[in-house]
Design a protein around this motif. Sequence first.
Motif, PDB file in Angstrom:
ATOM      1  N   ALA A   1     -21.190 -15.290  -6.846  1.00  0.00           N
ATOM      2  CA  ALA A   1     -21.604 -15.381  -5.442  1.00  0.00           C
ATOM      3  C   ALA A   1     -22.960 -16.045  -5.270  1.00  0.00           C
ATOM      4  O   ALA A   1     -23.183 -16.775  -4.286  1.00  0.00           O
ATOM      5  CB  ALA A   1     -21.623 -13.983  -4.824  1.00  0.00           C
ATOM      6  N   TYR A   2     -23.894 -15.812  -6.215  1.00  0.00           N
ATOM      7  CA  TYR A   2     -25.275 -16.245  -6.001  1.00  0.00           C
ATOM      8  C   TYR A   2     -25.816 -17.170  -7.087  1.00  0.00           C
ATOM      9  O   TYR A   2     -26.916 -17.712  -6.928  1.00  0.00           O
ATOM     10  CB  TYR A   2     -26.180 -15.014  -5.874  1.00  0.00           C
ATOM     11  CG  TYR A   2     -25.782 -14.121  -4.735  1.00  0.00           C
ATOM     12  CD1 TYR A   2     -26.062 -14.480  -3.418  1.00  0.00           C
ATOM     13  CD2 TYR A   2     -25.093 -12.929  -4.969  1.00  0.00           C
ATOM     14  CE1 TYR A   2     -25.676 -13.675  -2.359  1.00  0.00           C
ATOM     15  CE2 TYR A   2     -24.700 -12.114  -3.915  1.00  0.00           C
ATOM     16  CZ  TYR A   2     -24.995 -12.493  -2.615  1.00  0.00           C
ATOM     17  OH  TYR A   2     -24.597 -11.694  -1.572  1.00  0.00           O
ATOM     18  N   GLY A   3     -25.087 -17.344  -8.186  1.00  0.00           N
ATOM     19  CA  GLY A   3     -25.511 -18.280  -9.211  1.00  0.00           C
ATOM     20  C   GLY A   3     -26.623 -17.793 -10.117  1.00  0.00           C
ATOM     21  O   GLY A   3     -27.227 -18.598 -10.837  1.00  0.00           O
ATOM     22  N   VAL A   4     -26.907 -16.492 -10.099  1.00  0.00           N
ATOM     23  CA  VAL A   4     -27.967 -15.932 -10.947  1.00  0.00           C
ATOM     24  C   VAL A   4     -27.316 -15.176 -12.101  1.00  0.00           C
ATOM     25  O   VAL A   4     -26.432 -14.340 -11.888  1.00  0.00           O
ATOM     26  CB  VAL A   4     -28.896 -15.000 -10.151  1.00  0.00           C
ATOM     27  CG1 VAL A   4     -30.036 -14.513 -11.038  1.00  0.00           C
ATOM     28  CG2 VAL A   4     -29.444 -15.722  -8.917  1.00  0.00           C
ATOM     29  N   ASP A   5     -27.750 -15.460 -13.316  1.00  0.00           N
ATOM     30  CA  ASP A   5     -27.107 -14.883 -14.495  1.00  0.00           C
ATOM     31  C   ASP A   5     -27.353 -13.383 -14.591  1.00  0.00           C
ATOM     32  O   ASP A   5     -28.363 -12.867 -14.104  1.00  0.00           O
ATOM     33  CB  ASP A   5     -27.621 -15.566 -15.760  1.00  0.00           C
ATOM     34  CG  ASP A   5     -29.120 -15.403 -15.929  1.00  0.00           C
ATOM     35  OD1 ASP A   5     -29.541 -14.475 -16.638  1.00  0.00           O
ATOM     36  OD2 ASP A   5     -29.872 -16.199 -15.329  1.00  0.00           O
ATOM     37  N   PRO A   6     -26.428 -12.650 -15.209  1.00  0.00           N
ATOM     38  CA  PRO A   6     -26.558 -11.187 -15.321  1.00  0.00           C
ATOM     39  C   PRO A   6     -27.837 -10.737 -16.001  1.00  0.00           C
ATOM     40  O   PRO A   6     -28.440  -9.729 -15.604  1.00  0.00           O
ATOM     41  CB  PRO A   6     -25.325 -10.786 -16.136  1.00  0.00           C
ATOM     42  CG  PRO A   6     -24.308 -11.846 -15.843  1.00  0.00           C
ATOM     43  CD  PRO A   6     -25.109 -13.110 -15.719  1.00  0.00           C
ATOM     44  N   GLU A   7     -28.275 -11.443 -17.030  1.00  0.00           N
ATOM     45  CA  GLU A   7     -29.450 -11.001 -17.779  1.00  0.00           C
ATOM     46  C   GLU A   7     -30.705 -10.995 -16.916  1.00  0.00           C
ATOM     47  O   GLU A   7     -31.538 -10.086 -17.010  1.00  0.00           O
ATOM     48  CB  GLU A   7     -29.660 -11.888 -19.003  1.00  0.00           C
ATOM     49  CG  GLU A   7     -28.589 -11.739 -20.071  1.00  0.00           C
ATOM     50  CD  GLU A   7     -27.331 -12.546 -19.788  1.00  0.00           C
ATOM     51  OE1 GLU A   7     -26.355 -12.422 -20.561  1.00  0.00           O
ATOM     52  OE2 GLU A   7     -27.306 -13.310 -18.797  1.00  0.00           O
TER      53      GLU A   7
ATOM     54  N   ALA B   1     -30.042 -10.741  -6.661  1.00  0.00           N
ATOM     55  CA  ALA B   1     -29.603 -12.114  -6.893  1.00  0.00           C
ATOM     56  C   ALA B   1     -29.756 -12.958  -5.629  1.00  0.00           C
ATOM     57  O   ALA B   1     -30.147 -14.132  -5.701  1.00  0.00           O
ATOM     58  CB  ALA B   1     -28.150 -12.115  -7.359  1.00  0.00           C
ATOM     59  N   ASN B   2     -29.451 -12.383  -4.483  1.00  0.00           N
ATOM     60  CA  ASN B   2     -29.621 -13.105  -3.224  1.00  0.00           C
ATOM     61  C   ASN B   2     -31.082 -13.473  -3.007  1.00  0.00           C
ATOM     62  O   ASN B   2     -31.406 -14.576  -2.548  1.00  0.00           O
ATOM     63  CB  ASN B   2     -29.107 -12.250  -2.066  1.00  0.00           C
ATOM     64  CG  ASN B   2     -29.092 -12.993  -0.748  1.00  0.00           C
ATOM     65  OD1 ASN B   2     -28.790 -14.183  -0.694  1.00  0.00           O
ATOM     66  ND2 ASN B   2     -29.420 -12.302   0.326  1.00  0.00           N
ATOM     67  N   TYR B   3     -31.983 -12.548  -3.343  1.00  0.00           N
ATOM     68  CA  TYR B   3     -33.413 -12.832  -3.222  1.00  0.00           C
ATOM     69  C   TYR B   3     -33.798 -14.031  -4.089  1.00  0.00           C
ATOM     70  O   TYR B   3     -34.486 -14.959  -3.638  1.00  0.00           O
ATOM     71  CB  TYR B   3     -34.230 -11.609  -3.618  1.00  0.00           C
ATOM     72  CG  TYR B   3     -35.713 -11.795  -3.413  1.00  0.00           C
ATOM     73  CD1 TYR B   3     -36.357 -11.266  -2.304  1.00  0.00           C
ATOM     74  CD2 TYR B   3     -36.478 -12.528  -4.325  1.00  0.00           C
ATOM     75  CE1 TYR B   3     -37.712 -11.461  -2.095  1.00  0.00           C
ATOM     76  CE2 TYR B   3     -37.832 -12.737  -4.125  1.00  0.00           C
ATOM     77  CZ  TYR B   3     -38.440 -12.195  -3.013  1.00  0.00           C
ATOM     78  OH  TYR B   3     -39.787 -12.409  -2.818  1.00  0.00           O
ATOM     79  N   LEU B   4     -33.379 -14.008  -5.341  1.00  0.00           N
ATOM     80  CA  LEU B   4     -33.739 -15.092  -6.250  1.00  0.00           C
ATOM     81  C   LEU B   4     -33.136 -16.413  -5.800  1.00  0.00           C
ATOM     82  O   LEU B   4     -33.801 -17.469  -5.856  1.00  0.00           O
ATOM     83  CB  LEU B   4     -33.299 -14.745  -7.671  1.00  0.00           C
ATOM     84  CG  LEU B   4     -34.040 -13.564  -8.312  1.00  0.00           C
ATOM     85  CD1 LEU B   4     -33.382 -13.176  -9.637  1.00  0.00           C
ATOM     86  CD2 LEU B   4     -35.512 -13.890  -8.534  1.00  0.00           C
ATOM     87  N   LYS B   5     -31.894 -16.385  -5.346  1.00  0.00           N
ATOM     88  CA  LYS B   5     -31.256 -17.611  -4.856  1.00  0.00           C
ATOM     89  C   LYS B   5     -32.041 -18.189  -3.690  1.00  0.00           C
ATOM     90  O   LYS B   5     -32.314 -19.400  -3.643  1.00  0.00           O
ATOM     91  CB  LYS B   5     -29.816 -17.317  -4.436  1.00  0.00           C
ATOM     92  CG  LYS B   5     -29.090 -18.539  -3.876  1.00  0.00           C
ATOM     93  CD  LYS B   5     -27.678 -18.199  -3.444  1.00  0.00           C
ATOM     94  CE  LYS B   5     -26.987 -19.440  -2.864  1.00  0.00           C
ATOM     95  NZ  LYS B   5     -25.591 -19.120  -2.415  1.00  0.00           N
ATOM     96  N   ARG B   6     -32.431 -17.340  -2.766  1.00  0.00           N
ATOM     97  CA  ARG B   6     -33.162 -17.814  -1.595  1.00  0.00           C
ATOM     98  C   ARG B   6     -34.591 -18.225  -1.932  1.00  0.00           C
ATOM     99  O   ARG B   6     -35.258 -18.894  -1.139  1.00  0.00           O
ATOM    100  CB  ARG B   6     -33.134 -16.747  -0.507  1.00  0.00           C
ATOM    101  CG  ARG B   6     -31.729 -16.553   0.054  1.00  0.00           C
ATOM    102  CD  ARG B   6     -31.618 -15.459   1.071  1.00  0.00           C
ATOM    103  NE  ARG B   6     -32.443 -15.692   2.251  1.00  0.00           N
ATOM    104  CZ  ARG B   6     -32.340 -14.984   3.375  1.00  0.00           C
ATOM    105  NH1 ARG B   6     -31.435 -14.016   3.460  1.00  0.00           N
ATOM    106  NH2 ARG B   6     -33.129 -15.230   4.401  1.00  0.00           N
TER     107      ARG B   6
END
Length: 416
Positions: A106-112, A216-221
Amino acid sequence: MRIPVAALLALGALTAPASVSASDLSACVPGLRAKALSEGISAATFDANVPQVEADPKLLELLDRQPEFSTPIWDYLAGLVDEERVSDGKAMLAAHADTLARVEAAYGVDPETVVAVWGVESDYGKVFGKRPLLQSLTTLSCMGRRQSFFRGELMATLRIIQAGDVAPEKLVGSWAGAFGHTQFMPSTYRRIAVDFDGDGRRDLVDSIPDALASTANYLKRSGWRERQPWGYEVKLPDGYAGSGGRRNRKPLSSWQAEGIRRVDGVAIALPADTPTALLLPAGREGPAFLVFKNFDAIYSYNAAESYALAISHLSDRLRGRGPLVTPWPTDDPGLSRAERRELQTLLLARGHDIGEVDGIIGTSTRAAIKQEQARLGQAPADGRGGRRILEALRAEAPPADVTPAEGVPAPAVGMP
């Protein structure tokens, strides 16, 4: 800029009473009420939550104490990226693999990276903080510096309550108002939190999926670039005299032309014109890092380079990479949380009244360390819990007439 609650507790921030009175708070509340009503918060919501709050006299001292800026980098990272947190993080990656895969899709941020934020912010949900947000934010809205900022956070908290997303009694967290698994400030929650589990509420306290997806949404934005690294530890050429700094951006090729390479010798597989910065958190003699756009996204979560390095390095450890290669330029490195607990056990065995063994180097533990440093002739006798005092206490047997506190095992001489 705020303090991750797990870091605050691991480092043991100093506290001291400040001048805050109930009368000061009561005089301020009518103005807060008027502001709340003008912003669409109902009288019922405000009156049910704010007037009952008592001032917290410790907050003004905490307002001026930031461990990211006042703690040596080797102490800061030693407590946040230790084997315990790495092991627990890998367990979280496995336990929440399905959720994390959906979050990445959904957000493109890796799990780690998401799990590393979770680990640093709340030790994977073990440490949310204990201060009621309403008490902290009301106090800080009326006293000290940055009152306008904290009033905005208080209003955001009241909106969360009014919307029914999180019950008031569950809104507990850090002294500054961050709450939940990944320690969002209320205004950040209002802008960025998502309902990832589909229950109709954005709940960062009781819903791990909501918390991880919101992170993840925070990092994406914040500009996260999918499938790109945050950066790498690098080796400087002999005699390197250049400067670093996160804002000193140059094309990757410029740094490479100066002879800077990954410390493991592997080529950096990014375009030559990639904007890149060189970080030297302990000067040219310590570990050095080339960092990219994703480091900035992590930095935006909490504006301190040491914090962003902790997240970044923990994410690498969760990927299976090893500790930093270059040692810190100190003869007294920092301690992991397990080593801090061992140090406290050794202090208790010598009769120091420091309370429970919890790995938090707080006021009582520091006072005991200072006494032991003076007794052993260590200078400076500053109360810092580093490897030198730990190894000195390991090497000598505790006094024969001192019995460790109940429930605390006696340390063995030369304990590993």
